[in-house]
Design a protein around this motif. Structure first.
Motif, PDB file in Angstrom:
ATOM      1  N   ASN A 143      26.058  46.141  36.001  1.00 51.77           N
ATOM      2  CA  ASN A 143      26.854  44.898  35.928  1.00 51.77           C
ATOM      3  C   ASN A 143      27.957  44.847  37.093  1.00 51.77           C
ATOM      4  OD1 ASN A 143      25.519  43.783  34.994  1.00 51.77           O
ATOM      5  ND2 ASN A 143      27.036  42.855  32.791  1.00 51.77           N
ATOM      6  N   ILE A 144      28.888  45.728  36.967  1.00 52.40           N
ATOM      7  CA  ILE A 144      30.278  46.526  37.897  1.00 52.40           C
ATOM      8  C   ILE A 144      29.174  46.648  38.758  1.00 52.40           C
ATOM      9  CG2 ILE A 144      31.797  47.868  37.650  1.00 52.40           C
ATOM     10  CD1 ILE A 144      32.531  48.409  35.268  1.00 52.40           C
ATOM     11  N   LEU A 145      28.105  47.562  39.323  1.00 44.38           N
ATOM     12  CA  LEU A 145      27.624  47.859  40.036  1.00 44.38           C
ATOM     13  C   LEU A 145      27.609  46.453  41.482  1.00 44.38           C
ATOM     14  CD1 LEU A 145      25.477  50.648  40.422  1.00 44.38           C
ATOM     15  CD2 LEU A 145      28.036  50.535  41.044  1.00 44.38           C
ATOM     16  N   ILE A 146      27.256  45.380  40.275  1.00 46.61           N
ATOM     17  CA  ILE A 146      26.448  43.936  41.535  1.00 46.61           C
ATOM     18  C   ILE A 146      27.497  43.686  41.605  1.00 46.61           C
ATOM     19  CG2 ILE A 146      25.374  42.042  40.738  1.00 46.61           C
ATOM     20  CD1 ILE A 146      23.869  43.431  38.159  1.00 46.61           C
ATOM     21  N   ILE A 147      28.699  43.528  40.862  1.00 47.16           N
ATOM     22  CA  ILE A 147      30.131  42.938  41.200  1.00 47.16           C
ATOM     23  C   ILE A 147      30.525  43.259  42.577  1.00 47.16           C
ATOM     24  CG2 ILE A 147      32.464  42.128  40.630  1.00 47.16           C
ATOM     25  CD1 ILE A 147      31.489  42.284  38.049  1.00 47.16           C
ATOM     26  N   GLY A 148      30.405  44.987  42.448  1.00 51.18           N
ATOM     27  CA  GLY A 148      31.132  45.600  43.486  1.00 51.18           C
ATOM     28  C   GLY A 148      30.077  44.857  44.919  1.00 51.18           C
ATOM     29  N   ALA A 149      28.854  45.340  44.799  1.00 49.37           N
ATOM     30  CA  ALA A 149      27.758  45.182  45.875  1.00 49.37           C
ATOM     31  C   ALA A 149      27.774  43.735  46.012  1.00 49.37           C
ATOM     32  CB  ALA A 149      26.624  45.282  45.219  1.00 49.37           C
ATOM     33  N   LEU A 150      28.589  42.915  45.448  1.00 50.40           N
ATOM     34  CA  LEU A 150      28.234  41.194  46.024  1.00 50.40           C
ATOM     35  C   LEU A 150      29.480  41.138  46.433  1.00 50.40           C
ATOM     36  CD1 LEU A 150      27.267  38.069  44.228  1.00 50.40           C
ATOM     37  CD2 LEU A 150      30.093  38.084  44.689  1.00 50.40           C
ATOM     38  N   ILE A 151      30.607  41.927  46.297  1.00 55.48           N
ATOM     39  CA  ILE A 151      32.362  41.440  47.171  1.00 55.48           C
ATOM     40  C   ILE A 151      32.054  42.659  48.281  1.00 55.48           C
ATOM     41  CG2 ILE A 151      34.485  41.639  46.764  1.00 55.48           C
ATOM     42  CD1 ILE A 151      34.213  40.756  43.663  1.00 55.48           C
ATOM     43  N   PHE A 152      31.655  43.894  48.093  1.00 56.46           N
ATOM     44  CA  PHE A 152      31.686  44.586  49.513  1.00 56.46           C
ATOM     45  C   PHE A 152      30.574  44.292  50.214  1.00 56.46           C
ATOM     46  CE2 PHE A 152      34.421  47.278  46.177  1.00 56.46           C
ATOM     47  CZ  PHE A 152      35.838  46.719  46.589  1.00 56.46           C
ATOM     48  N   VAL A 153      29.204  43.791  50.444  1.00 55.00           N
ATOM     49  CA  VAL A 153      28.486  43.648  51.406  1.00 55.00           C
ATOM     50  C   VAL A 153      28.529  42.845  52.320  1.00 55.00           C
ATOM     51  CG1 VAL A 153      26.115  42.528  51.805  1.00 55.00           C
ATOM     52  CG2 VAL A 153      26.284  44.393  50.414  1.00 55.00           C
ATOM     53  N   PRO A 154      29.632  41.473  51.468  1.00 56.94           N
ATOM     54  CA  PRO A 154      30.326  40.554  52.779  1.00 56.94           C
ATOM     55  C   PRO A 154      31.148  40.961  53.531  1.00 56.94           C
ATOM     56  CG  PRO A 154      30.732  40.020  50.880  1.00 56.94           C
ATOM     57  CD  PRO A 154      29.408  40.789  50.701  1.00 56.94           C
ATOM     58  N   ALA A 155      31.944  41.742  52.989  1.00 63.02           N
ATOM     59  CA  ALA A 155      32.735  42.192  53.146  1.00 63.02           C
ATOM     60  C   ALA A 155      33.380  43.502  55.249  1.00 63.02           C
ATOM     61  CB  ALA A 155      34.137  43.013  52.045  1.00 63.02           C
ATOM     62  N   GLY A 156      31.999  43.942  54.326  1.00 65.52           N
ATOM     63  CA  GLY A 156      31.165  45.489  55.280  1.00 65.52           C
ATOM     64  C   GLY A 156      31.067  45.020  56.097  1.00 65.52           C
ATOM     65  N   PHE A 157      30.634  43.613  56.019  1.00 60.37           N
ATOM     66  CA  PHE A 157      29.615  43.472  57.617  1.00 60.37           C
ATOM     67  C   PHE A 157      30.959  42.329  58.434  1.00 60.37           C
ATOM     68  CE2 PHE A 157      25.287  42.129  55.507  1.00 60.37           C
ATOM     69  CZ  PHE A 157      24.955  43.165  56.402  1.00 60.37           C
ATOM     70  N   ILE A 158      31.992  41.695  57.842  1.00 59.58           N
ATOM     71  CA  ILE A 158      33.347  41.512  58.206  1.00 59.58           C
ATOM     72  C   ILE A 158      33.806  42.296  59.218  1.00 59.58           C
ATOM     73  CG2 ILE A 158      35.332  41.005  58.039  1.00 59.58           C
ATOM     74  CD1 ILE A 158      33.905  38.380  55.910  1.00 59.58           C
ATOM     75  N   LEU A 159      34.067  43.694  58.110  1.00 55.98           N
ATOM     76  CA  LEU A 159      34.547  45.539  58.983  1.00 55.98           C
ATOM     77  C   LEU A 159      33.926  46.306  60.081  1.00 55.98           C
ATOM     78  CD1 LEU A 159      37.232  46.286  57.505  1.00 55.98           C
ATOM     79  CD2 LEU A 159      35.660  48.340  56.917  1.00 55.98           C
ATOM     80  N   LEU A 160      32.563  45.333  59.619  1.00 53.76           N
ATOM     81  CA  LEU A 160      31.978  45.495  60.938  1.00 53.76           C
ATOM     82  C   LEU A 160      31.968  45.269  62.173  1.00 53.76           C
ATOM     83  CD1 LEU A 160      28.331  46.943  59.621  1.00 53.76           C
ATOM     84  CD2 LEU A 160      30.307  48.083  60.235  1.00 53.76           C
ATOM     85  N   GLN A 161      32.598  43.703  62.128  1.00 53.29           N
ATOM     86  CA  GLN A 161      32.944  43.091  62.731  1.00 53.29           C
ATOM     87  C   GLN A 161      34.266  42.915  63.877  1.00 53.29           C
ATOM     88  OE1 GLN A 161      32.771  38.519  61.314  1.00 53.29           O
ATOM     89  NE2 GLN A 161      30.668  39.038  60.416  1.00 53.29           N
ATOM     90  N   ASN A 162      34.518  44.546  63.287  1.00 50.28           N
ATOM     91  CA  ASN A 162      36.198  44.261  63.462  1.00 50.28           C
ATOM     92  C   ASN A 162      36.784  43.476  63.051  1.00 50.28           C
ATOM     93  OD1 ASN A 162      37.222  46.583  64.751  1.00 50.28           O
ATOM     94  ND2 ASN A 162      36.799  45.945  66.865  1.00 50.28           N
ATOM     95  N   ASP A 163      36.800  42.246  62.020  1.00 51.04           N
ATOM     96  CA  ASP A 163      38.055  41.365  61.122  1.00 51.04           C
ATOM     97  C   ASP A 163      38.088  42.727  60.191  1.00 51.04           C
ATOM     98  OD1 ASP A 163      39.583  39.419  60.964  1.00 51.04           O
ATOM     99  OD2 ASP A 163      37.701  38.146  61.317  1.00 51.04           O
ATOM    100  N   THR A 164      39.316  43.557  60.351  1.00 52.47           N
ATOM    101  CA  THR A 164      39.650  44.202  59.268  1.00 52.47           C
ATOM    102  C   THR A 164      41.036  42.760  58.430  1.00 52.47           C
ATOM    103  OG1 THR A 164      40.614  45.669  61.365  1.00 52.47           O
ATOM    104  CG2 THR A 164      40.669  46.709  58.183  1.00 52.47           C
ATOM    105  N   GLY A 165      41.421  42.577  58.772  1.00 53.75           N
ATOM    106  CA  GLY A 165      41.957  41.173  58.022  1.00 53.75           C
ATOM    107  C   GLY A 165      41.104  40.385  57.103  1.00 53.75           C
ATOM    108  N   SER A 166      40.262  40.063  57.326  1.00 57.62           N
ATOM    109  CA  SER A 166      39.602  38.886  56.783  1.00 57.62           C
ATOM    110  C   SER A 166      38.582  39.969  55.865  1.00 57.62           C
ATOM    111  CB  SER A 166      39.095  38.240  57.282  1.00 57.62           C
ATOM    112  OG  SER A 166      39.155  37.187  58.578  1.00 57.62           O
ATOM    113  N   ALA A 167      38.035  41.218  56.569  1.00 60.36           N
ATOM    114  CA  ALA A 167      36.951  41.791  54.633  1.00 60.36           C
ATOM    115  C   ALA A 167      38.505  41.999  53.609  1.00 60.36           C
ATOM    116  CB  ALA A 167      36.951  43.547  55.769  1.00 60.36           C
ATOM    117  N   LEU A 168      39.932  42.758  53.984  1.00 64.34           N
ATOM    118  CA  LEU A 168      40.633  43.444  53.228  1.00 64.34           C
ATOM    119  C   LEU A 168      40.646  41.690  52.030  1.00 64.34           C
ATOM    120  CD1 LEU A 168      43.764  44.623  54.858  1.00 64.34           C
ATOM    121  CD2 LEU A 168      42.071  45.530  53.366  1.00 64.34           C
ATOM    122  N   VAL A 169      40.517  40.412  52.522  1.00 61.66           N
ATOM    123  CA  VAL A 169      41.150  39.515  52.084  1.00 61.66           C
ATOM    124  C   VAL A 169      39.870  39.327  50.624  1.00 61.66           C
ATOM    125  CG1 VAL A 169      40.655  37.277  51.624  1.00 61.66           C
ATOM    126  CG2 VAL A 169      41.725  37.780  53.867  1.00 61.66           C
TER     127      VAL A 169
END
Ligand SMILES: [Zn+2]
Lengths: 473, 611
Positions: A143-169
């Motif tokens: 479950n910890i892995l699922i939670i991690g994926a749920l949160i970090f996948v969108p954050a990762g895409f946003i990081l790839l968009q070069n929008d570090t600020g929004s990813a850190l949210v």
């Protein structure tokens, strides 16, 4: 069992009032920030303040739509919404328009839209759905892995968009997890990691090594049954360091860091052998924590040197006080502090600010809107804004706690987390207490995407809250 | 979850929120109420931000000869909000402007902004500046700002250097660095190396009282920022050669491009007609620009990179090379020619020359028939895969020389010419497409289009026997040790280097051979020039004269393309011009003075129509 509720009576009017006050204050401050005498009507649609008015009206439409939708819908469609949002994030990465170096916008004509703003909202819903699902145990490894994926996948895409600020949210969801019972050890581990991250960039490696060893010793001291063993262990470790140091002095010429690392390796081998022999599993944990911390420090260093871009580096450096160069990255912050500081106790008055209007504060209508508050309304104004935000956050916590459905409660905490993160970072960066990572001040900053996203985020919760009595469990 | 745990945790979360709120409010209290550092009373003291414009980098040629330098200029600025009643008559007298103009300008500045400084009058003279500086206290709201103007000691290479212009909305939108009124490289080297040349702006923050007097630096200059000067750049251009070429082309339309084959460095890039780069510097730029824009000779058109011409017979070496590579012809293969290539009703004429010819001789005499044979062999027999596949292969080989694609030089607005894909002919001729239908491609006519730069690069590729370096214009950037790696990679063509020798021999004979060689007038003793003439049919008027060449034959130092519009045969103008350029570059002077004079003075600007 279900019963019909009266929306008007059950909705939380205090939150709505605070929301409206903040949005209107934001609008007036945008007006002041980019005031243009030639187009001096606040309703002038060619100016940002005129446009913000359109965004506000549209936000009200969004509110009405949200209120009309059945509250069950949100839990029901949380997952589809989440995946649609992921699809949008990928699409924008491929076909988006670049604005200020971040490929995070869809542009249709002159209209721009930032899907990343809505990703927070969709992730909050999906997280609430996941954590509230039947028999979900937050501490199961899977479950910890699922939670991690749920949160970090969108954050990762946003990081790839070069929008570090929004990813850190997305880091702010730790608050939700904490409230939902994530072990304090995890949270402390997170804090330890953040501390190491900062120290890795600020102080020499040798001190960090010593700190890591000390922390491990303290952990051992707290958890071990026999504390004399720990003291023996510490002396044993020092002895090994001494021996290796001596050997190094006589035969080799490695640096002191290598000596310490070598001692740690030797000592760990002894511990692991003891752990196996005496079947004392906790020794593994100590070794794990120590080497985890060591590699994390190394990784941080690597990440900073090789992954981050120059401007991100210098911003972090500035925040950590490494680069106290007021001519460099700190320039914007300095300008911002001057603008706020020049406001004094009661401010210069509406439209009387000069610092923001002369264009010397960057992004004065978006990321640095707080400067205008500070300059024109003074300490009174800034305090009022902070108090309003605090009251809002506390009210939301109160509302979240009174929910009967855990979905609504968790979602409520997600709203609190996101708002809280935005508020502390945005206001913090204008007064030099947080890094300049460029995220908007909720309800205040200019821009349709962010206003709508925050509005949707908040009002979906109010909708859930209004229906809290519908669902009896 | 109704246990005690979440309850405690809620209190922890609330505690953190309150703690941070208290910290922030305390910080704000210090910043806004306690600390006096940030106070600037709005009524009496105003901060003035004076942008420090960096000195733009200088541009040198390959021999460190200065090509572009700077001269100081002064702009008169105004901040509307700080304006106060002032003696307009006095003000106008100092500036030598009339009152209406002043009122108009002030109105314009107001439309721009009331709070931000805007330019009232650009580039006032140094003398006016000095007088104004003394009297400034009388005119609150006005101040002057120094910036630099580009100057050109030799007034050459306008298209290479480009010009610097004011930023437009798009520039500002794209990059925050630029503010309205800033300057930016708008074309040429000024554009492609803007990042290096411009430097970084700085800012000085002054406190100014109501009388427009500077009271001193704000916060002891702690937030001031020094401007960082732009970096100097050395071009690969040889200014002497460039100047000489511009003189040769002074009364002609066309282009000369020369490349050093062993590096890809562009030695000269001449576009004719050209203009004086000084015309586009400073105050009269807009006026001059409009003038140049409506000039029917199109002096702003950079022919070297953007004119797409048929290569004419200079393309024959390419056909020969591909013939050799695909194995449809050998150096010894002979074809006869009776004043042209005749099949059935089809006829493509040729001039009188000995017959039959082998490959080397066919280049020497520029025989059309020979290349019709070779081209048709390539399309019909280079493989059994059919004409579409064979043509596609042919196109691939042609493009490996840089034709039909961007060479990606360090310069804006390059065009790629045209080598049509097979689909073009399939569409044009349908299923019945056979090699005779577009046989004029063999001799560089038909749909083929190339730029002078591509032709020079082709010449350099032959000089290198099979590879080229991406042509480039910048040799060195101050403080940057290495040139970009993309300019140091050998780009091999898809023709093996062994096939180049006979073609080089043919090109050698074009210039050095006996009677009947097509460009004997390009011969310069001991320079071993190899070349190939070309004449491009021009349906709109007199033919274009073309010549590509390199020298010396072994270890070539220079490769060149010359294109002269409406000048007749390749031999007539392009060949001698190329030979003068090569001679000038290799020996420093041209010996055949009378010939040089004759060519230089020939005016071909208005030869549009055939008689
Ligand atoms: Zn012939």
């Amino acid at each position: 069992m279900r019963r019909k509720i009266n929306l008007y009576k059950n909705i939380d009017w205090l939150t709505i009032t605070i929301y409206l006050v903040l949005v209107l204050m934001g609008w007036f401050n945008i007006y002041a920030a980019v005031y243009n005498e030639e187009y001096n009507s606040i309703f002038d649609l060619s100016q940002k303040y005129g446009k913000q008015m359109i965004w506000i009206i549209a936000a009200i439409v969004i509110i009405v739509v949200i209120m009309l939708i059945e509250s069950r819908f949100y839990a029901f469609f949380a997952n589809p919404l989440y995946f649609i949002m992921l699809g949008l994030l990928i699409t924008v990465l491929l076909f988006g328009t670049e604005v200020n170096g971040a490929r995070s916008w869809f542009a249709i004509g002159s209209f721009r839209f930032q899907p990343g703003e809505f990703a927070k909202f969709a992730t909050a819903l999906a997280l609430a759905r996941l954590l509230s699902s039947h028999n979900f145990k937050i501490h199961e490894f899977k479950n910890i892995l699922i939670i991690g994926a749920l949160i970090f996948v969108p954050a990762g895409f946003i990081l790839l968009q070069n929008d570090t600020g929004s990813a850190l949210v997305y880091a702010s969801f730790i608050i939700v997890l904490f409230r939902e019972g994530l072990s304090a050890a995890f949270v402390l581990l997170g804090v330890y990691a953040a501390l190491l991250f900062i120290l890795a960039l600020t102080i020499p490696l040798i001190y960090i090594l010593i700190l890591i060893f000390l922390v491990s010793a303290v952990v051992a001291f707290i958890y071990f049954h026999d504390r004399r063993d720990v003291i023996k262990g510490v002396f044993g470790f020092l002895l090994i360091i001494g021996l290796i140091f001596l050997a190094n002095l006589l035969f080799f010429d490695f640096s002191i860091i290598i000596v310490l690392l070598a001692a740690a390796v030797v000592f760990s081998v002894i511990l692991i052998i003891r752990a196996v022999v005496f079947k004392y599993r906790f020794l593994f944990a100590i070794v794990g924590i120590t080497f985890g911390a060591l590699s994390f420090t190394y990784f941080t260093d690597y990440f900073f040197e090789n992954v981050l871009e120059e401007h991100q580096k210098s911003r972090i450096n500035h925040l950590l006080g490494i680069e106290s160069d007021p001519l460099g990255a700190g320039y914007n912050v300095n300008q911002s502090k001057i603008a706020i500081g020049s406001g004094g106790l009661s401010g210069k008055g509406f439209l009387q600010g000069t610092q923001t209007k002369y264009d010397f504060v960057p992004e004065q209508s978006t990321d640095f809107i707080f400067c205008t508050v500070g300059e024109e309304w003074g300490f009174v104004g800034t305090t009022l804004v902070i108090v309003l935000f605090v009251v809002l956050l506390l009210r939301l916590i109160f509302l979240a706690e009174r929910q009967r459905s855990s979905f609504s409660r968790i979602y409520g905490y997600a709203v609190v987390s996101i708002l809280f993160f935005h508020i502390i970072v945005n206001i913090g960066m204008t007064i030099g207490l947080a890094p300049v990572i460029g995220i908007p001040l909720p309800f205040f900053s200019y821009g349709g995407s962010s206003l709508w996203a925050f509005t949707a985020l908040l009002f979906v919760f109010l909708r859930l809250d209004a229906s809290r009595l519908e669902l009896l469990r | 979850m109704e246990s005690n745990l979440p309850n405690n945790r809620r209190i922890v979360i609330i505690g953190i929120i309150l703690l941070i709120a208290v910290i922030y409010i305390t910080k704000l209290f210090t910043l806004q109420v306690v600390d006096n550092k940030y106070k600037t009373s709005a009524s009496s003291n105003v901060l003035r931000y004076v942008t420090q414009y960096p000195v733009r980098g200088l541009i040198y040629d390959r021999n460190n000869k200065l090509m572009v330098y700077n001269e100081a200029a002064y702009d008169l600025m105004v901040i509307q909000k700080q304006l106060d009643a002032f003696d307009t008559a006095d003000f106008c007298k100092i500036l030598d402007i009339d009152k209406d103009f002043l009122i108009e300008s002030l109105k314009d500045a107001k439309i721009y902004s009331r709070y931000k400084p805007s330019v009232l009058i650009k580039q006032i003279s140094a003398k006016t500046y000095a007088i104004l500086q003394e009297q400034m206290y009388k005119f609150p709201g006005f101040f002057t700002q120094t910036r630099t103007l580009r100057k050109y000691p030799d007034s050459i290479a306008a298209h290479v250097l480009g010009y610097v212009g004011e930023v437009n909305e798009k520039n500002i939108e794209k990059e925050k660095y630029y503010k309205s009124g800033d300057y930016i490289g708008a074309s040429g080297i000024e554009k492609s190396y803007e990042k290096y040349l411009r430097g970084e702006k700085g800012v000085n923050v002054f406190m100014v009282d109501v009388h427009n007097r500077i009271k001193g630096s704000y916060d002891e200059g702690r937030i001031d920022r020094e401007a960082v000067p732009g970096k100097n750049i050395s071009l690969t251009i040889d200014a002497e050669l460039q100047k000489y070429g511009e003189k040769l082309m002074g009364k002609k339309k066309g282009s000369i491009v020369a490349i050093e084959p062993s590096t890809g460095e562009i030695l000269c890039m001449i576009t004719a007609p050209t203009y004086n780069p000084g015309l586009l510097s400073g105050r009269p730029r807009a006026k001059n620009f409009r003038k140049l824009q409506i000039d029917t000779l199109k002096p702003l058109f950079n022919r070297a990179l953007q004119a797409q011409y048929p290569p004419g017979s200079t393309f024959k070496p390419m056909t020969a090379l591909i013939g050799l590579q695909t194995g449809v012809v050998k150096p010894t293969t002979k074809y006869g020619c009776q004043y042209g290539y005749h099949v059935g009703n089809f006829s493509l004429g040729c001039h009188g020359h000995p017959s039959p010819l082998n490959l080397i001789e066919s280049i020497q005499h520029s025989c059309n028939a020979y290349y019709c044979h070779v081209y048709r062999n390539i399309l019909d027999y280079s493989s059994d895969a059919g004409i579409v596949a064979n043509y596609t292969k042919w196109r691939e080989l042609v493009m490996s020389f840089g034709y039909g694609k961007l060479l990606e030089i360090d310069f804006p607005f390059e065009l790629k010419g045209l080598v049509p894909p097979a689909s073009y002919f399939e569409k044009l001729y349908g299923n019945g497409w056979n090699s005779l239908m577009n046989v004029s491609m063999a001799i560089g006519q038909g749909e083929l289009l190339v730029t002078p730069l591509q032709m020079a690069n082709f010449s350099a590729t032959i000089a290198n026997r099979g590879y080229y370096y991406t042509p480039h214009l910048v040799k060195d950037i101050q403080g940057d040790d290495e040139i970009a790696p993309k300019y140091t990679v050998k780009r091999y063509t898809k023709v093996d280097s062994q096939y180049f020798e006979p073609v080089v021999q043919g090109m050698y004979d074009v210039v050095q051979g006996g009677p009947g060689s097509t460009a004997r007038n390009a011969r310069v003793d001991s320079l071993d020039i190899c070349g190939k003439t070309g004449t491009a049919e021009n349906p709109h008027g007199e033919n274009h004269s073309i010549f590509i060449a390199f020298a010396p034959k072994d270890n070539p130092k220079i490769a060149i393309s010359v294109y002269v519009e409406n000048a007749g045969y390749g031999t007539t103008y392009a060949a001698p011009i190329a030979s003068f350029m090569i001679e000038k570059y290799l020996t420093g002077k041209v010996k055949r003075k009378w010939y040089e004079n004759y060519i230089m003075n020939a005016n071909l600007l208005n030869v549009e129509k055939k008689d």
